[in-house]
Every structure is written in structure tokens, then in C-alpha cells.
Design an enzyme around this catalytic site. Structure first.
Site, mmCIF file in Angstrom:
data_model
loop_
_atom_site.group_PDB
_atom_site.id
_atom_site.type_symbol
_atom_site.label_atom_id
_atom_site.label_comp_id
_atom_site.label_asym_id
_atom_site.label_seq_id
_atom_site.Cartn_x
_atom_site.Cartn_y
_atom_site.Cartn_z
ATOM 1 N N HIS A 128 9.331 4.686 18.346
ATOM 2 C CA HIS A 128 8.113 5.420 18.017
ATOM 3 C C HIS A 128 7.131 5.486 19.182
ATOM 4 O O HIS A 128 5.942 5.706 18.988
ATOM 5 C CB HIS A 128 7.435 4.781 16.786
ATOM 6 N N THR A 197 10.882 -5.345 8.912
ATOM 7 C CA THR A 197 10.736 -3.904 8.650
ATOM 8 C C THR A 197 11.048 -3.630 7.187
ATOM 9 O O THR A 197 11.918 -4.277 6.597
ATOM 10 C CB THR A 197 11.630 -3.046 9.584
ATOM 11 N N GLU A 224 9.834 -10.811 2.310
ATOM 12 C CA GLU A 224 9.885 -10.037 1.066
ATOM 13 C C GLU A 224 11.216 -9.310 0.936
ATOM 14 O O GLU A 224 11.909 -9.088 1.921
ATOM 15 C CB GLU A 224 8.783 -8.954 1.057
HETATM 16 P P1 OAD Z 1 6.065 -1.792 7.172
HETATM 17 O O1 OAD Z 1 4.580 -2.103 7.195
HETATM 18 O O2 OAD Z 1 6.566 -0.698 6.330
HETATM 19 O O3 OAD Z 1 6.865 -3.113 6.756
HETATM 20 C C1 OAD Z 1 6.585 -4.369 7.323
HETATM 21 C C2 OAD Z 1 7.618 -5.351 6.802
HETATM 22 O O4 OAD Z 1 7.398 -6.596 7.451
HETATM 23 C C3 OAD Z 1 7.548 -5.639 5.298
HETATM 24 O O5 OAD Z 1 8.857 -5.577 4.744
HETATM 25 C C4 OAD Z 1 6.998 -7.071 5.219
HETATM 26 O O6 OAD Z 1 7.537 -7.794 4.106
HETATM 27 C C5 OAD Z 1 7.508 -7.646 6.515
HETATM 28 N N1 OAD Z 1 6.707 -8.759 7.063
HETATM 29 C C6 OAD Z 1 5.382 -8.997 6.949
HETATM 30 N N2 OAD Z 1 5.030 -10.093 7.641
HETATM 31 C C7 OAD Z 1 6.159 -10.563 8.234
HETATM 32 C C8 OAD Z 1 6.455 -11.658 9.119
HETATM 33 N N3 OAD Z 1 5.512 -12.480 9.564
HETATM 34 N N4 OAD Z 1 7.748 -11.805 9.513
HETATM 35 C C9 OAD Z 1 8.724 -10.961 9.098
HETATM 36 N N5 OAD Z 1 8.493 -9.917 8.285
HETATM 37 C C10 OAD Z 1 7.231 -9.709 7.858
HETATM 38 O O7 OAD Z 1 6.455 -1.588 8.694
HETATM 39 P P2 OAD Z 1 7.705 -0.875 9.352
HETATM 40 O O8 OAD Z 1 8.947 -1.145 8.599
HETATM 41 O O9 OAD Z 1 7.642 -1.227 10.791
HETATM 42 O O10 OAD Z 1 6.006 4.873 11.589
HETATM 43 O O11 OAD Z 1 7.331 0.636 9.197
HETATM 44 C C11 OAD Z 1 8.132 1.573 9.856
HETATM 45 C C12 OAD Z 1 7.341 2.752 10.260
HETATM 46 O O12 OAD Z 1 6.641 3.328 9.172
HETATM 47 C C13 OAD Z 1 6.212 2.486 11.267
HETATM 48 O O13 OAD Z 1 6.668 2.365 12.571
HETATM 49 C C14 OAD Z 1 5.350 3.690 11.076
HETATM 50 C C15 OAD Z 1 5.317 3.723 9.585
HETATM 51 O O14 OAD Z 1 5.015 4.881 9.001
HETATM 52 C C16 OAD Z 1 5.350 5.684 12.454
HETATM 53 O O15 OAD Z 1 4.244 5.439 12.865
HETATM 54 C C17 OAD Z 1 6.126 6.893 12.884
#
Ligand code: OAD
Length: 257
Positions: A128, A197, A224
Site C-alpha cells: 500500500h 491483519t 483475535e
Molecule cells: P485491520 O485494522 O483491518 O486489522 C488489524 C488486525 O490486527 C486485527 O485482526 C487485530 O485483531 C490485529 N491486532 C491488533 N493488535 C495486534 C497485535 N498487537 N498483534 C497482532 N495482531 C494485532 O488492519 P489490516 O488488516 O492491516 O488499506 O487492514 C488492511 C488494510 O485495510 C489497510 O492497509 C488499509 C485498510 O483499509 C488501505 O489503506 C488501502
């Protein structure tokens, strides 16, 4: 939060120890312990009245380049102030370990914060883009050394365009080179780690299935449940800043055994 059974950790460590091609898909969770505000968290204080989806589109930049530039510059500064956490550092250690045995770790990240680089990882594909870089709207020339904060919003580029953040906005395609690098990394992948993610945004969400079709062990690291959980071979529940160092320590222990 329940601890992971040692047997699960050892199972993954053994596969990583024997494997040469490892891919880690990372998302916002990996940076959570570095206190990087998520998209939504960043909408506080001065920015509370804005809708993130209306700031992260090409149309938003066209309509109001000053506000969009200012918001991204604010977030760039937050990322620059943050530090890599033990999860980022463990991945850099893992890359070093694999390299000494002729293997490789490819990090495919959805994060734009540059923390994997600052932790010392080398094989990184930014799916991204990067919030630390800007790109000319006219020539697409990239700039990663613009002053912080920018001297003006928006900031004109030397070729008569504007500097926009070098990130993928809603409605935009992922960079072709990044996608090609991701598919190349997935070829021959033996262990696929999905870390922090939610595994819902494509094409990244399809990477695990691609890796599985090539025989890889699918491992999820997340506190989660996600849509990937039921399809993962091993689920390591917990914060990446805790689980990843344990995993790398387990590989080291196995080496000495
Ligand atoms: P999300 O915010 O959708 O998901 C974050 C994930 O991290 C969740 O499943 C949480 O349970 C997990 N999480 C939280 N704290 C954590 C920790 N300390 N260790 C491990 N896991 C943890 O984020 P992404 O999956 O990155 O796109 O989202 C993907 C994309 O969606 C982003 O890059 C963005 C968004 O729309 C764009 O900007 C194009």
C-alpha cells in the site's frame, strides 16, 4: 489471554528451521504496539470531524489538496516518532537466521509506516505504498526526503505538479511492481505467516490460499479471530510483539538442541 501451547510454537519453529522460503504478510496489528494510530484512531483531536474515507481518495486530493496533504503530513510525523516494537525486530532476526542458511523471508506489508525497514528487515514489499514518501502528481517521481513538516499544503513539485502521499488510496490499484514481487515471493513458499491483519482486503486476503496451494504451512498470529483463522494450520493467539520473539527464540533453542 491464554498462552499458546508450547507444542504449537515448536511445530512452527521446526518448520521455520527446516524451511528456506518464508513469507510474512503483515497488517496494522504489527504496528499496534508501536502506538501507530490506526486509520480510525488518527481521526481524533483536530481531525475528529473528518471522514477518513473522504481523505484517502484521489477525488479528495483533487477537491482539497491542502487538507489531504496536511492530514498525511500529520500522520507521517506520528510514524516518524514511533519506534519498531519487538514484533518488527523479531521478523528482522528471523530474516537474518534464514539468510545464514541460504533461505529467505519476504515481508509483504499492508502498512505504510516504514517500521519494518527501521527494524532492519530487508526484503520488504510495500503493498500500500509508504506514508514516508511523496510522489509528483505530474511525473510520478518519488521523494522521500521532503522536510517535515512540509513548508506548504499542498507542496508544489519542481515539474509543476503537486506532491501527494505515495500511498494506495481507496479506489486505486496496488502498484504493479509490488504485486509482481508478492506473487514471486509466494512461489515456493513453505511457511506463510499472517500477522496482525484482519485478512479481509484483497488481494492480500488471497495470499494465504495461494501459499496453501503451494503446500505451505499457514500460520496466523493475531489476538483475535479473523476470516483466515478457520483455514490456518496453526493459530498463535497473542500480540505479535510477544509471540514473534517467542517463535524466534524457539528456533534458536531448536538449533542448539
Ligand atoms: P485491520 O485494522 O483491518 O486489522 C488489524 C488486525 O490486527 C486485527 O485482526 C487485530 O485483531 C490485529 N491486532 C491488533 N493488535 C495486534 C497485535 N498487537 N498483534 C497482532 N495482531 C494485532 O488492519 P489490516 O488488516 O492491516 O488499506 O487492514 C488492511 C488494510 O485495510 C489497510 O492497509 C488499509 C485498510 O483499509 C488501505 O489503506 C488501502
Amino acid at each position: 489471554m491464554a498462552e499458546n501451547p508450547a507444542s504449537e510454537l515448536i511445530r512452527v519453529a521446526e518448520r521455520l528451521r527446516g524451511g528456506r522460503r518464508v513469507v510474512a504478510l503483515t497488517g496494522a496489528g504489527v504496528s499496534a504496539e508501536s502506538k501507530i494510530p490506526t486509520f480510525r484512531d488518527a481521526m481524533s483531536g483536530l481531525w475528529a470531524s473528518f471522514d477518513p474515507q473522504r481523505l484517502a481518495t484521489p477525488e479528495a486530493f483533487e477537491a482539497d489538496p491542502a487538507t489531504v496533504s496536511k492530514w498525511y503530513d500529520f500522520r507521517r510525523e506520528k510514524c516518524a516518532q514511533a519506534l519498531p516494537n519487538p514484533g518488527h525486530l523479531a521478523l528482522a532476526r528471523l530474516e537474518g537466521l534464514l539468510e545464514t542458511r541460504g533461505g529467505r523471508l519476504d515481508i509483504l506489508t499492508q502498512n505504510v509506516d516504514g517500521l519494518h525497514q527501521r527494524a532492519g528487515s530487508k526484503r520488504i514489499t510495500e503493498l500500500h505504498g509508504s506514508i514516508m514518501r511523496w510522489r509528483c502528481t505530474r511525473t510520478n517521481a518519488r521523494a522521500d526526503d521532503l522536510p517535515m513538516p512540509l513548508p506548504s499544503y499542498p507542496m508544489p513539485s519542481p515539474s509543476g505538479g503537486w506532491y501527494r502521499p505515495d500511498v494506495v488510496w481507496f479506489g486505486e490499484m496496488l502498484p504493479e511492481a509490488a504485486l509482481a514481487a508478492a506473487w514471486e515471493a509466494l512461489e515456493g513458499c513453505e511457511v506463510f505467516l499472517s500477522i496482525g491483519t484482519s485478512a479481509v482486503v484483497y488481494p492480500a486476503a488471497g495470499f494465504a490460499d495461494e501459499a496453501r496451494s503451494r503446500g505451505a504451512l499457514i500460520v496466523e498470529v493475531n489476538p483475535e479471530q479473523t476470516p483466515l483463522t478457520s483455514r490456518a494450520d496453526v493459530v498463535l493467539r497473542g500480540l505479535s510483539g510477544v509471540v514473534l520473539p517467542q517463535l524466534v527464540d524457539a528456533i534458536m533453542d531448536a538449533r542448539m538442541a
